[in-house]
Write a protein that holds these residues in place. Structure first.
Motif, PDB file in Angstrom:
ATOM      1  N   PRO A   1      45.427  26.495  39.009  1.00 31.52           N
ATOM      2  CA  PRO A   1      44.915  26.449  40.384  1.00 31.52           C
ATOM      3  C   PRO A   1      44.064  25.214  40.630  1.00 31.52           C
ATOM      4  CG  PRO A   1      44.374  28.544  39.299  1.00 31.52           C
ATOM      5  CD  PRO A   1      44.851  27.602  38.235  1.00 31.52           C
TER       6      PRO A   1
ATOM      7  N   PHE B   1      41.279  24.176  43.896  1.00 28.58           N
ATOM      8  CA  PHE B   1      40.028  24.834  44.315  1.00 28.58           C
ATOM      9  C   PHE B   1      40.293  26.051  45.189  1.00 28.58           C
ATOM     10  CE2 PHE B   1      37.345  21.060  43.358  1.00 28.58           C
ATOM     11  CZ  PHE B   1      36.392  21.752  42.650  1.00 28.58           C
ATOM     12  N   PHE B   2      39.820  27.186  44.722  1.00 27.53           N
ATOM     13  CA  PHE B   2      39.845  28.424  45.503  1.00 27.53           C
ATOM     14  C   PHE B   2      38.399  28.872  45.648  1.00 27.53           C
ATOM     15  CE2 PHE B   2      44.301  29.988  45.623  1.00 27.53           C
ATOM     16  CZ  PHE B   2      44.902  28.960  44.921  1.00 27.53           C
TER      17      PHE B   2
ATOM     18  N   GLY C   1      39.007  39.646  33.428  1.00 32.91           N
ATOM     19  CA  GLY C   1      38.252  39.045  34.543  1.00 32.91           C
ATOM     20  C   GLY C   1      38.790  39.534  35.875  1.00 32.91           C
ATOM     21  N   GLY C   2      39.197  40.800  35.908  1.00 32.13           N
ATOM     22  CA  GLY C   2      39.835  41.328  37.124  1.00 32.13           C
ATOM     23  C   GLY C   2      38.859  41.911  38.135  1.00 32.13           C
ATOM     24  N   SER C   3      37.550  41.726  37.909  1.00 27.16           N
ATOM     25  CA  SER C   3      36.600  42.384  38.815  1.00 27.16           C
ATOM     26  C   SER C   3      36.327  41.584  40.084  1.00 27.16           C
ATOM     27  CB  SER C   3      35.274  42.651  38.083  1.00 27.16           C
ATOM     28  OG  SER C   3      34.618  41.439  37.802  1.00 27.16           O
ATOM     29  N   ARG C   4      36.697  40.299  40.092  1.00 24.89           N
ATOM     30  CA  ARG C   4      36.465  39.520  41.322  1.00 24.89           C
ATOM     31  C   ARG C   4      37.340  38.260  41.285  1.00 24.89           C
ATOM     32  NH1 ARG C   4      31.292  38.041  38.538  1.00 24.89           N
ATOM     33  NH2 ARG C   4      31.688  35.905  37.839  1.00 24.89           N
ATOM     34  N   GLY C   5      37.256  37.476  42.342  1.00 29.25           N
ATOM     35  CA  GLY C   5      37.913  36.168  42.378  1.00 29.25           C
ATOM     36  C   GLY C   5      39.411  36.257  42.161  1.00 29.25           C
ATOM     37  N   LEU C   6      39.940  35.273  41.445  1.00 33.16           N
ATOM     38  CA  LEU C   6      41.397  35.177  41.269  1.00 33.16           C
ATOM     39  C   LEU C   6      41.953  36.360  40.476  1.00 33.16           C
ATOM     40  CD1 LEU C   6      41.837  31.340  40.576  1.00 33.16           C
ATOM     41  CD2 LEU C   6      41.645  32.562  42.729  1.00 33.16           C
TER      42      LEU C   6
ATOM     43  N   LYS D   1      40.430  23.938  29.473  1.00 34.70           N
ATOM     44  CA  LYS D   1      41.627  24.203  30.275  1.00 34.70           C
ATOM     45  C   LYS D   1      42.819  23.399  29.746  1.00 34.70           C
ATOM     46  CE  LYS D   1      40.014  27.411  32.867  1.00 34.70           C
ATOM     47  NZ  LYS D   1      40.513  28.779  32.784  1.00 34.70           N
TER      48      LYS D   1
ATOM     49  N   MET E   1      45.494  31.728  32.974  1.00 29.11           N
ATOM     50  CA  MET E   1      44.891  31.013  34.096  1.00 29.11           C
ATOM     51  C   MET E   1      44.281  29.714  33.576  1.00 29.11           C
ATOM     52  SD  MET E   1      44.949  31.676  37.309  1.00 29.11           S
ATOM     53  CE  MET E   1      44.961  33.415  37.731  1.00 29.11           C
TER      54      MET E   1
ATOM     55  N   THR F   1      35.596  30.985  45.151  1.00 29.78           N
ATOM     56  CA  THR F   1      35.232  32.170  44.375  1.00 29.78           C
ATOM     57  C   THR F   1      33.797  31.968  43.900  1.00 29.78           C
ATOM     58  OG1 THR F   1      35.861  31.222  42.248  1.00 29.78           O
ATOM     59  CG2 THR F   1      37.595  32.411  43.431  1.00 29.78           C
TER      60      THR F   1
ATOM     61  N   SER G   1      35.192  37.366  25.199  1.00 25.42           N
ATOM     62  CA  SER G   1      34.967  36.067  24.563  1.00 25.42           C
ATOM     63  C   SER G   1      34.801  36.204  23.050  1.00 25.42           C
ATOM     64  CB  SER G   1      33.728  35.381  25.154  1.00 25.42           C
ATOM     65  OG  SER G   1      32.571  36.116  24.829  1.00 25.42           O
TER      66      SER G   1
ATOM     67  N   ASN H   1      42.936  35.817  32.424  1.00 26.82           N
ATOM     68  CA  ASN H   1      42.341  35.113  33.559  1.00 26.82           C
ATOM     69  C   ASN H   1      40.847  34.838  33.389  1.00 26.82           C
ATOM     70  OD1 ASN H   1      41.885  34.603  36.669  1.00 26.82           O
ATOM     71  ND2 ASN H   1      40.557  36.328  36.140  1.00 26.82           N
ATOM     72  N   ALA H   2      40.130  35.695  32.653  1.00 27.58           N
ATOM     73  CA  ALA H   2      38.670  35.539  32.580  1.00 27.58           C
ATOM     74  C   ALA H   2      38.321  34.128  32.136  1.00 27.58           C
ATOM     75  CB  ALA H   2      38.080  36.566  31.610  1.00 27.58           C
TER      76      ALA H   2
HETATM   77  N1  LIG Z   1      38.209  29.336  41.631  1.00 26.91           N
HETATM   78  C1  LIG Z   1      38.810  28.211  41.363  1.00 26.91           C
HETATM   79  O1  LIG Z   1      38.795  27.266  42.169  1.00 26.91           O
HETATM   80  C2  LIG Z   1      39.560  28.047  40.057  1.00 26.91           C
HETATM   81  C3  LIG Z   1      40.297  26.870  39.884  1.00 26.91           C
HETATM   82  C4  LIG Z   1      41.007  26.688  38.715  1.00 26.91           C
HETATM   83  C5  LIG Z   1      40.995  27.663  37.743  1.00 26.91           C
HETATM   84  N2  LIG Z   1      40.271  28.794  37.904  1.00 26.91           N
HETATM   85  C6  LIG Z   1      40.294  29.782  36.822  1.00 26.91           C
HETATM   86  O2  LIG Z   1      40.587  31.061  37.317  1.00 26.91           O
HETATM   87  C7  LIG Z   1      39.964  32.047  36.502  1.00 26.91           C
HETATM   88  C8  LIG Z   1      39.162  32.980  37.380  1.00 26.91           C
HETATM   89  O3  LIG Z   1      38.152  32.213  37.998  1.00 26.91           O
HETATM   90  P1  LIG Z   1      37.413  32.659  39.347  1.00 26.91           P
HETATM   91  O4  LIG Z   1      37.261  31.452  40.157  1.00 26.91           O
HETATM   92  O5  LIG Z   1      38.060  33.865  39.900  1.00 26.91           O
HETATM   93  O6  LIG Z   1      35.979  32.995  38.712  1.00 26.91           O
HETATM   94  P2  LIG Z   1      34.930  34.150  38.999  1.00 26.91           P
HETATM   95  O7  LIG Z   1      34.913  34.543  40.421  1.00 26.91           O
HETATM   96  O8  LIG Z   1      33.681  33.688  38.360  1.00 26.91           O
HETATM   97  O9  LIG Z   1      35.527  35.378  38.156  1.00 26.91           O
HETATM   98  C9  LIG Z   1      35.513  35.371  36.762  1.00 26.91           C
HETATM   99  C10 LIG Z   1      35.859  36.757  36.247  1.00 26.91           C
HETATM  100  O10 LIG Z   1      35.825  36.728  34.809  1.00 26.91           O
HETATM  101  C11 LIG Z   1      34.895  37.745  34.358  1.00 26.91           C
HETATM  102  N3  LIG Z   1      34.283  37.313  33.122  1.00 26.91           N
HETATM  103  C12 LIG Z   1      33.440  36.261  32.925  1.00 26.91           C
HETATM  104  N4  LIG Z   1      33.085  36.199  31.634  1.00 26.91           N
HETATM  105  C13 LIG Z   1      33.727  37.218  31.006  1.00 26.91           C
HETATM  106  C14 LIG Z   1      33.752  37.687  29.670  1.00 26.91           C
HETATM  107  N5  LIG Z   1      33.051  37.074  28.697  1.00 26.91           N
HETATM  108  N6  LIG Z   1      34.511  38.770  29.367  1.00 26.91           N
HETATM  109  C15 LIG Z   1      35.210  39.412  30.342  1.00 26.91           C
HETATM  110  N7  LIG Z   1      35.231  39.009  31.618  1.00 26.91           N
HETATM  111  C16 LIG Z   1      34.492  37.934  31.944  1.00 26.91           C
HETATM  112  C17 LIG Z   1      33.911  37.893  35.524  1.00 26.91           C
HETATM  113  O11 LIG Z   1      33.227  39.127  35.509  1.00 26.91           O
HETATM  114  P3  LIG Z   1      31.800  39.351  34.735  1.00 26.91           P
HETATM  115  O12 LIG Z   1      30.927  38.216  35.073  1.00 26.91           O
HETATM  116  O13 LIG Z   1      31.319  40.682  35.255  1.00 26.91           O
HETATM  117  O14 LIG Z   1      32.118  39.435  33.287  1.00 26.91           O
HETATM  118  C18 LIG Z   1      34.886  37.825  36.689  1.00 26.91           C
HETATM  119  O15 LIG Z   1      35.558  39.047  36.839  1.00 26.91           O
HETATM  120  C19 LIG Z   1      39.135  31.288  35.470  1.00 26.91           C
HETATM  121  O16 LIG Z   1      39.846  31.169  34.265  1.00 26.91           O
HETATM  122  C20 LIG Z   1      38.963  29.934  36.120  1.00 26.91           C
HETATM  123  O17 LIG Z   1      38.738  28.922  35.172  1.00 26.91           O
HETATM  124  C21 LIG Z   1      39.541  29.009  39.044  1.00 26.91           C
END
Ligand SMILES: NC(=O)c1ccc[n+]([C@@H]2O[C@H](COP(=O)([O-])OP(=O)(O)OC[C@H]3O[C@@H](n4cnc5c(N)ncnc54)[C@H](OP(=O)(O)O)[C@@H]3O)[C@@H](O)[C@H]2O)c1
Length: 304
Positions: A200, A202-203, A14-19, A174, A152, A205, A73, A98-99
């Motif tokens: 984490p 709330f960030f 999940g390294g293409s965006r967000g965390l 989680k 993550m 994303t 997945s 992380n994904a």
């Molecule tokens: N943002 C927050 O506030 C927050 C808070 C607590 C925990 N988290 C956790 O942090 C992690 C990252 O979240 P984020 O907020 O950065 O989310 P995000 O912006 O939606 O990024 C998710 C990443 O995972 C990839 N992904 C989704 N489904 C996938 C799959 N089946 N196989 C491979 N890659 C996949 C997405 O790319 P594609 O869609 O192109 O596959 C994207 O690169 C998650 O585990 C989330 O639960 C986030």
């Protein structure tokens, strides 16, 4: 002390965006030898690789950045990803699982398919990813530097009332994946592989944006640090947990949430009793924080 990950090979799902992209960026900046990212969409992966190559050019020109589109997945996608990394590296020092995905719907409308989708990626996918990379992680781990798995998790896995909008599967996933991580820390620690869990809050994303639009203001007001998470908040923790200085930390859960997992910030003062009210002049008993009671003289609409 300047932390670094000099010469390390890192893999981030999940390294293409967000965390996930934040994790990749901090490792590229701080000395990684190679950084591999994956997500499902080839174009998104390509764009992020270009961005990370730009970061490498500025901070760490010899860093190799590779993007492999894959769905982590399911077993097939995970295997394909791990095989492609194994064809280019003989060990992996850092794996960031992380994904993740989320789904919100009211109890009686929550679809089984959504629950499955979230569990498949957030729990089963994390397990399969660690399993697939285990041989490469084992080769990298030594007594001086244990290889690292960072999972993550989320504050929702610790604090049930952090769940909002009917994210039943997400919350369960989680909590589950964080427990899984602790079990793996016990098993893999003696093999020089540390497993730690990030939680984490709330960030902003793509994943959290919908919820933030609805409850972002309340969240900020209640948060003890009165703000959302920032890129540097996640980056500093990730760098520390991947650097050799954290070698003795294994099985830890690190909330990165401004203290929200402990509770809400005290509300600003609340009037609990009016002692006297003449015309618009009022004497009241106000509670500013638990145990902090003040008597106030005020004119309606204005405090002294
Ligand atoms: N943002 C927050 O506030 C927050 C808070 C607590 C925990 N988290 C956790 O942090 C992690 C990252 O979240 P984020 O907020 O950065 O989310 P995000 O912006 O939606 O990024 C998710 C990443 O995972 C990839 N992904 C989704 N489904 C996938 C799959 N089946 N196989 C491979 N890659 C996949 C997405 O790319 P594609 O869609 O192109 O596959 C994207 O690169 C998650 O585990 C989330 O639960 C986030």
């Amino acid at each position: 002390m300047k932390l670094n990950v000099n010469g390390k090979v890192a893999v981030i799902t999940g390294g293409s965006r967000g965390l996930g992209l934040n994790c990749a960026e901090v490792l590229v900046k701080n000395g990684a030898k190679s950084v591999y990212i994956t997500s499902r969409k080839q174009q998104a992966v390509n764009e992020s690789v270009e961005f990370l190559k730009g970061v490498a050019k500025q901070y760490n020109p010899s860093c190799k950045v590779v993007g492999i589109a894959s769905d982590v997945s399911n077993g097939e996608g995970v295997k394909k990803f791990a095989q492609q990394v194994a064809s280019q590296e003989d060990k992996v020092d850092i794996l960031i699982a992380n994904a993740g995905a989320s789904w919100g719907a009211p109890l009686m409308k929550h679809p089984e398919s959504a629950f499955d989708k979230v569990m498949d990626l957030n729990v089963k996918g994390v397990f399969l990813t660690i399993q697939a990379f285990y041989p490469l992680l084992k080769k990298a781990g030594t007594v001086d530097y244990s290889s690292r798995v960072l999972i993550m998790g989320s504050i929702t896995g610790i604090k049930p009332d952090a769940m909002d909008g009917g994210t039943y599967g997400y919350t369960a996933s989680k909590a589950g994946v964080m427990h899984l991580g602790k079990c793996l820390a016990l098993e893999l620690g003696p093999q020089n592989i540390n497993v730690n869990l990030l939680a984490p809050g709330f960030f902003p994303t793509k994943m959290s944006n919908g919820l933030l639009e609805k409850i972002g203001d309340t969240f900020v007001q209640n948060n003890p640090k009165k703000r959302l998470g920032r890129q540097e908040d996640i980056e500093s923790v990730v760098l520390f947990f991947c650097a050799k200085e954290s070698d003795y930390i294994n099985g830890a859960v690190i909330p990165i949430d401004g203290g929200a997992h402990v509770g809400d910030a005290p509300k600003s003062s609340k009037t609990v009793a009016i002692i006297l009210s003449i015309n618009d002049l009022v004497i009241s008993v106000d509670v500013c924080s638990p145990g902090n009671v003040v008597v106030r003289l005020w004119r309606r609409g204005r405090h002294w």
